[in-house]
Design an enzyme around this catalytic site. Sequence first.
Site, short mmCIF file in Angstrom:
data_model
loop_
_atom_site.label_atom_id
_atom_site.label_comp_id
_atom_site.label_asym_id
_atom_site.label_seq_id
_atom_site.Cartn_x
_atom_site.Cartn_y
_atom_site.Cartn_z
N ALA A 48 -14.57 4.72 3.61
CA ALA A 48 -14.76 4.20 2.24
C ALA A 48 -13.92 3.82 1.86
CB ALA A 48 -15.08 4.92 0.98
N MET A 83 -6.03 -8.98 5.90
CA MET A 83 -5.64 -7.63 6.29
C MET A 83 -5.98 -7.35 7.75
SD MET A 83 -6.66 -5.50 2.84
CE MET A 83 -5.95 -3.96 3.45
N GLY A 125 0.05 13.16 6.87
CA GLY A 125 1.42 13.69 7.06
C GLY A 125 1.97 14.26 5.76
N HIS A 183 -9.30 11.25 2.17
CA HIS A 183 -10.76 11.18 2.31
C HIS A 183 -11.41 12.49 1.88
CE1 HIS A 183 -10.35 7.38 4.24
NE2 HIS A 183 -9.86 7.84 5.36
N TYR A 189 -17.23 -0.88 -3.31
CA TYR A 189 -16.81 -1.82 -2.28
C TYR A 189 -17.51 -3.17 -2.44
CZ TYR A 189 -15.85 -3.56 2.47
OH TYR A 189 -15.44 -4.32 3.55
#
Length: 258
Positions: free
Chosen positions: A54, A195, A55, A71, A156
């Site tokens: 949708a 992208m 470290g 997430h 989205y």
Amino acid sequence: MDTEMVGDSKSTKRPTLGDINGVLFPSDMINGWGPIWNFRARSDDLLICTYPKAGVEKANARASPRTLKSHLPIQLLPPSFWKQKSKIIYVARNVKDNVVSYFHFHRMNKTETEPGTWEEFLEAFIAGKVSCGSWFDHVHGWWEAKDRHPILYLFYEDMKENPGREIQKVADFLDVQLPESVLNQIAQHTKFECMKANPMTNYTTLPSSLLDHTISPFMRKGTVGNWKEHFTVVQSEQLDDLCAQLLKGTGLTFRTEL
């Protein structure tokens, strides 16, 4: 606080799933849950959250202001984010395109569990037996929370339809003034095609032992409606019925085509 890639780069063995408060995650994340839950958010943090497709230590060491991604479903977000009132942007995608994208992500991502066939993965996805749990619970939980916390909830499909409009929403949410020329530049550079071609965002720099782009690109289609190439009529009607049932009365509606 990147909870997306937590696997060992030297390992090609796929993980198993474990349980954190009723939500499934890969075993590596289960083992590292303590530092994630105890993550120290800052008041000027910006968290981008989505259901997948949708470290902690690295995030802790970064200078402010930080942009973080996760997430996690809302009930598992580290409490410090609420205490610090950090701003959060949540992006939701329609369930049909989401599950197709997630299926192909599992196929190429060796840090995820084996997806099996499309039919098997769809069944597991509907039952919430995939990493990050139920899509329905995820999108609904964050939707409910937006009235209690500083959360900008985006779709989205809206971003694909009119990126300039949605970027302006983000700028307003962050109290940032964007000249039209800068807004247009951002819209251009964040186009899916740009992208996908950018090694900084398409993950092609990672070894094939982790992400196998010969199976499927990390950034695959980025369209609205690609689900039609995978779903049978029966499967499509099943998801429609589930959305009508599980999202009834929430005010949440999704577009499956533009």
